[in-house]
Design a protein around this motif. Sequence first.
Motif, PDB file in Angstrom:
ATOM      1  N   LEU A 152       0.830  -1.210   0.000  1.00 37.16           N
ATOM      2  CA  LEU A 152       0.000   0.000   0.000  1.00 37.16           C
ATOM      3  C   LEU A 152       0.863   1.259   0.000  1.00 37.16           C
ATOM      4  N   GLU A 153       1.943   1.244   0.744  1.00 38.48           N
ATOM      5  CA  GLU A 153       2.859   2.391   0.787  1.00 38.48           C
ATOM      6  C   GLU A 153       3.491   2.612  -0.588  1.00 38.48           C
ATOM      7  N   ALA A 154       3.905   1.530  -1.234  1.00 36.08           N
ATOM      8  CA  ALA A 154       4.496   1.644  -2.567  1.00 36.08           C
ATOM      9  C   ALA A 154       3.466   2.178  -3.563  1.00 36.08           C
ATOM     10  N   GLU A 155       2.238   1.715  -3.461  1.00 38.56           N
ATOM     11  CA  GLU A 155       1.167   2.183  -4.351  1.00 38.56           C
ATOM     12  C   GLU A 155       0.880   3.667  -4.108  1.00 38.56           C
ATOM     13  N   LYS A 156       0.915   4.077  -2.860  1.00 37.40           N
ATOM     14  CA  LYS A 156       0.709   5.492  -2.532  1.00 37.40           C
ATOM     15  C   LYS A 156       1.812   6.347  -3.154  1.00 37.40           C
ATOM     16  N   GLU A 157       3.054   5.876  -3.075  1.00 34.87           N
ATOM     17  CA  GLU A 157       4.167   6.604  -3.669  1.00 34.87           C
ATOM     18  C   GLU A 157       4.016   6.693  -5.187  1.00 34.87           C
ATOM     19  N   ARG A 158       3.585   5.583  -5.819  1.00 35.20           N
ATOM     20  CA  ARG A 158       3.374   5.604  -7.271  1.00 35.20           C
ATOM     21  C   ARG A 158       2.266   6.589  -7.636  1.00 35.20           C
ATOM     22  N   ALA A 159       1.204   6.632  -6.845  1.00 38.10           N
ATOM     23  CA  ALA A 159       0.100   7.557  -7.116  1.00 38.10           C
ATOM     24  C   ALA A 159       0.566   9.007  -6.972  1.00 38.10           C
ATOM     25  N   GLN A 186       3.633  10.110  -7.387  1.00 37.96           N
ATOM     26  CA  GLN A 186       4.511  10.403  -8.525  1.00 37.96           C
ATOM     27  C   GLN A 186       3.692  10.648  -9.781  1.00 37.96           C
ATOM     28  N   ALA A 187       2.650   9.854  -9.982  1.00 33.10           N
ATOM     29  CA  ALA A 187       1.783  10.046 -11.148  1.00 33.10           C
ATOM     30  C   ALA A 187       1.112  11.416 -11.099  1.00 33.10           C
ATOM     31  N   GLU A 188       0.721  11.859  -9.915  1.00 30.75           N
ATOM     32  CA  GLU A 188       0.109  13.176  -9.767  1.00 30.75           C
ATOM     33  C   GLU A 188       1.110  14.276 -10.118  1.00 30.75           C
ATOM     34  N   THR A 209       1.467  14.292 -13.831  1.00 25.76           N
ATOM     35  CA  THR A 209       0.268  14.864 -14.440  1.00 25.76           C
ATOM     36  C   THR A 209       0.305  16.386 -14.367  1.00 25.76           C
ATOM     37  N   GLN A 210       0.687  16.913 -13.217  1.00 23.19           N
ATOM     38  CA  GLN A 210       0.790  18.366 -13.080  1.00 23.19           C
ATOM     39  C   GLN A 210       1.835  18.935 -14.036  1.00 23.19           C
ATOM     40  N   GLN A 211       2.959  18.225 -14.193  1.00 25.41           N
ATOM     41  CA  GLN A 211       3.999  18.688 -15.108  1.00 25.41           C
ATOM     42  C   GLN A 211       3.486  18.686 -16.543  1.00 25.41           C
ATOM     43  N   LEU A 212       2.761  17.621 -16.906  1.00 28.02           N
ATOM     44  CA  LEU A 212       2.201  17.558 -18.261  1.00 28.02           C
ATOM     45  C   LEU A 212       1.203  18.694 -18.494  1.00 28.02           C
ATOM     46  N   ARG A 213       0.386  18.987 -17.486  1.00 31.98           N
ATOM     47  CA  ARG A 213      -0.562  20.111 -17.613  1.00 31.98           C
ATOM     48  C   ARG A 213       0.192  21.422 -17.801  1.00 31.98           C
TER      49      ARG A 213
END
Length: 102
Positions: free
Chosen positions: A45-52, A54-56, A59-63
């Motif tokens: 769950l901690e690893a998934e939270k970190e991946r989420a 990073q994805a955010e 996403t902000q950088q792409l925006r």
Amino acid sequence: ASLSTERHLVQKVGAVVQDLKDKLVNMKASQGASAVAAEKTRQELEAEKERAEQAEVETQQLRSDLTAASADVADQKGLLQKVGKETMDLRDAMRTLKARSA
């Protein structure tokens, strides 16, 4: 008869005690396995939270990149319109000079 009965009772109690000890060992083993599984789940769950997270960030950088690219396109469009207008003004000026010299 009394001694035989006591021996039988001691054997029964011993068997019950041994059964309880075995059950306790099994329960401790199950508890340990559950703790290991819970820790593994927590880590996943901690690893998934970190991946989420990073994805955010991505996403902000792409925006941000998209906004900057849109601004560049708008600037280029404005520049193209300005060049087009200047070209038309130059053509008009050439026509005017040609007409005057004719």
